[in-house]
Design a protein around this motif. Structure first.
Motif, PDB file in Angstrom:
ATOM      1  N   ARG A 105      38.336  49.404  42.401  1.00 53.84           N
ATOM      2  CA  ARG A 105      39.298  48.322  42.578  1.00 53.84           C
ATOM      3  C   ARG A 105      38.734  47.076  41.910  1.00 53.84           C
ATOM      4  N   LEU A 106      39.604  46.297  41.275  1.00 48.07           N
ATOM      5  CA  LEU A 106      39.170  45.137  40.509  1.00 48.07           C
ATOM      6  C   LEU A 106      39.874  43.878  40.999  1.00 48.07           C
ATOM      7  N   ALA A 107      39.141  42.761  40.993  1.00 46.55           N
ATOM      8  CA  ALA A 107      39.723  41.471  41.355  1.00 46.55           C
ATOM      9  C   ALA A 107      38.998  40.370  40.599  1.00 46.55           C
ATOM     10  N   VAL A 108      39.648  39.229  40.472  1.00 49.91           N
ATOM     11  CA  VAL A 108      39.059  38.054  39.830  1.00 49.91           C
ATOM     12  C   VAL A 108      38.714  37.035  40.905  1.00 49.91           C
ATOM     13  N   VAL A 109      37.496  36.487  40.829  1.00 51.65           N
ATOM     14  CA  VAL A 109      37.061  35.425  41.737  1.00 51.65           C
ATOM     15  C   VAL A 109      36.551  34.282  40.864  1.00 51.65           C
ATOM     16  N   THR A 110      37.256  33.156  40.867  1.00 49.11           N
ATOM     17  CA  THR A 110      36.969  32.075  39.938  1.00 49.11           C
ATOM     18  C   THR A 110      36.999  30.719  40.629  1.00 49.11           C
ATOM     19  N   SER A 111      36.271  29.760  40.053  1.00 50.63           N
ATOM     20  CA  SER A 111      36.317  28.383  40.556  1.00 50.63           C
ATOM     21  C   SER A 111      37.522  27.633  40.008  1.00 50.63           C
ATOM     22  N   LYS A 112      38.241  28.251  39.078  1.00 53.18           N
ATOM     23  CA  LYS A 112      39.450  27.636  38.532  1.00 53.18           C
ATOM     24  C   LYS A 112      40.535  27.616  39.610  1.00 53.18           C
ATOM     25  N   VAL A 113      41.360  26.577  39.610  1.00 51.20           N
ATOM     26  CA  VAL A 113      42.467  26.498  40.565  1.00 51.20           C
ATOM     27  C   VAL A 113      43.268  27.795  40.503  1.00 51.20           C
ATOM     28  N   VAL A 114      43.567  28.352  41.652  1.00 51.08           N
ATOM     29  CA  VAL A 114      44.109  29.709  41.707  1.00 51.08           C
ATOM     30  C   VAL A 114      45.448  29.840  40.988  1.00 51.08           C
ATOM     31  N   THR A 115      46.278  28.801  41.017  1.00 53.91           N
ATOM     32  CA  THR A 115      47.563  28.891  40.320  1.00 53.91           C
ATOM     33  C   THR A 115      47.361  29.002  38.813  1.00 53.91           C
ATOM     34  N   GLN A 116      46.385  28.266  38.281  1.00 57.50           N
ATOM     35  CA  GLN A 116      46.072  28.363  36.858  1.00 57.50           C
ATOM     36  C   GLN A 116      45.479  29.729  36.535  1.00 57.50           C
ATOM     37  N   VAL A 121      45.543  35.171  34.047  1.00 57.96           N
ATOM     38  CA  VAL A 121      45.338  36.614  34.221  1.00 57.96           C
ATOM     39  C   VAL A 121      46.631  37.380  33.962  1.00 57.96           C
ATOM     40  N   ALA A 122      47.752  36.828  34.398  1.00 57.41           N
ATOM     41  CA  ALA A 122      49.039  37.504  34.205  1.00 57.41           C
ATOM     42  C   ALA A 122      49.375  37.675  32.730  1.00 57.41           C
ATOM     43  N   HIS A 123      48.845  36.786  31.882  1.00 58.77           N
ATOM     44  CA  HIS A 123      49.147  36.854  30.450  1.00 58.77           C
ATOM     45  C   HIS A 123      48.090  37.618  29.657  1.00 58.77           C
ATOM     46  N   LEU A 124      47.036  38.071  30.312  1.00 60.42           N
ATOM     47  CA  LEU A 124      46.016  38.852  29.619  1.00 60.42           C
ATOM     48  C   LEU A 124      46.494  40.292  29.451  1.00 60.42           C
ATOM     49  N   PRO A 125      46.072  40.964  28.392  1.00 67.86           N
ATOM     50  CA  PRO A 125      46.540  42.338  28.157  1.00 67.86           C
ATOM     51  C   PRO A 125      46.102  43.322  29.236  1.00 67.86           C
ATOM     52  N   PHE A 126      45.098  42.926  30.028  1.00 67.20           N
ATOM     53  CA  PHE A 126      44.606  43.795  31.098  1.00 67.20           C
ATOM     54  C   PHE A 126      44.855  43.198  32.481  1.00 67.20           C
ATOM     55  N   GLY A 127      45.705  42.187  32.553  1.00 66.30           N
ATOM     56  CA  GLY A 127      45.935  41.515  33.826  1.00 66.30           C
ATOM     57  C   GLY A 127      46.402  42.438  34.931  1.00 66.30           C
ATOM     58  N   HIS A 128      47.139  43.483  34.557  1.00 68.56           N
ATOM     59  CA  HIS A 128      47.666  44.419  35.556  1.00 68.56           C
ATOM     60  C   HIS A 128      46.576  45.253  36.213  1.00 68.56           C
ATOM     61  N   ARG A 129      45.371  45.217  35.662  1.00 72.54           N
ATOM     62  CA  ARG A 129      44.270  45.992  36.238  1.00 72.54           C
ATOM     63  C   ARG A 129      43.753  45.382  37.544  1.00 72.54           C
ATOM     64  N   PHE A 130      44.037  44.104  37.784  1.00 75.03           N
ATOM     65  CA  PHE A 130      43.456  43.408  38.929  1.00 75.03           C
ATOM     66  C   PHE A 130      44.378  43.439  40.141  1.00 75.03           C
ATOM     67  N   ASP A 131      43.785  43.769  41.287  1.00 79.68           N
ATOM     68  CA  ASP A 131      44.544  43.797  42.535  1.00 79.68           C
ATOM     69  C   ASP A 131      44.867  42.394  43.036  1.00 79.68           C
ATOM     70  N   ALA A 132      44.002  41.425  42.719  1.00 75.51           N
ATOM     71  CA  ALA A 132      44.201  40.069  43.233  1.00 75.51           C
ATOM     72  C   ALA A 132      43.367  39.085  42.426  1.00 75.51           C
ATOM     73  N   VAL A 133      43.732  37.807  42.527  1.00 77.57           N
ATOM     74  CA  VAL A 133      42.992  36.711  41.899  1.00 77.57           C
ATOM     75  C   VAL A 133      42.698  35.684  42.985  1.00 77.57           C
ATOM     76  N   PHE A 134      41.419  35.302  43.116  1.00 79.61           N
ATOM     77  CA  PHE A 134      41.004  34.355  44.143  1.00 79.61           C
ATOM     78  C   PHE A 134      40.424  33.102  43.496  1.00 79.61           C
ATOM     79  N   GLY A 135      40.817  31.946  44.021  1.00 75.49           N
ATOM     80  CA  GLY A 135      40.309  30.671  43.541  1.00 75.49           C
ATOM     81  C   GLY A 135      40.726  29.586  44.505  1.00 75.49           C
TER      82      GLY A 135
END
Length: 215
Positions: A105-116, A121-135
């Motif tokens: 399972r894959l997820a993104v954890v970033t200090s960037k504001v979560v909405t950004q 991630v949604a516009h990346l060619p592999f964005g669909h690989r991630f279950d969630a994005v946290f920020g």
């Protein structure tokens, strides 16, 4: 780690994408809007990763109102064009395909504001690989990587002993270790071997192709 990780957490900037142009351009815009001369490029690069409220005081001092205004100006430019000014690091697409194929399972954890972050991630060619994005939320200043990793573990029901955090800065490593998660540093981003080693990285890799073995 016993066996392969069931949950792999990725930092965004400096790990999945090279976002230097968009971020430093927005930092420069913010400081010039306040009639402050931006520091040299190498200083701006060192600000990629930490929260903006931790970086801008280095030139604006402890004036919280000016720091808040700088952050506001930053987001004005970043939301308009900066979010799209990035490139995917070579080898990342193939790495994510392999992790997905083996059932992680894959997820993104970033200090960037979560909405950004979610927009990017949604516009990346592999964005669909991630279950969630946290920020952090736009209203939050104090979300550390440790807090965000903890949120990811809680939300995704992750087992720390079967989770890895991958990132290019000490904040990623410290956030992982604070949650008893395997910490893997990468050297194609904005950090250094010395920074990652001092932070306590369990492994440090120089290319995406080395990550599978490091997990």
């Amino acid at each position: 780690m016993n066996g392969r990780p069931r949950l792999v957490l990725f930092d965004l900037d400096g790990t999945l994408i090279d976002s230097e142009i968009g971020i430093t351009g927005s930092m420069t815009h913010a400081l010039r809007a306040l009639d402050v001369e931006p520091p040299p490029r190498e200083v701006l690069r060192s600000w990629i990763g930490p929260p903006l409220h931790a970086s801008f005081p280095q030139v604006l001092g402890a004036d919280s109102e000016r720091v808040d205004l700088a952050v506001q100006h930053y987001h004005e430019r970043f939301d308009a064009i900066g979010w799209s000014e990035h490139v995917v690091y070579p080898g990342i697409v193939e790495l994510l395909d392999e992790l997905h194929a083996r059932g992680d399972r894959l997820a993104v954890v970033t200090s960037k504001v979560v909405t950004q972050a979610r927009r990017i991630v949604a516009h990346l060619p592999f964005g669909h690989r991630f279950d969630a994005v946290f920020g952090p939320t736009p209203e939050t200043r104090s979300s550390t990587k440790a807090m965000l990793v903890a949120e990811a573990l809680r939300t995704l029901d992750g087992d720390p002993s079967k989770t890895a955090m991958i990132g290019d800065r000490r904040y990623d490593i410290e956030g992982a270790r604070a949650n008893a998660v395997r910490a893997v540093g990468v050297l194609w981003g904005f950090g250094s071997t010395d920074e990652l080693r001092k932070a306590g990285a369990h492994a440090i890799v120089t290319a995406p192709g080395e990550l599978l073995a490091a997990l």
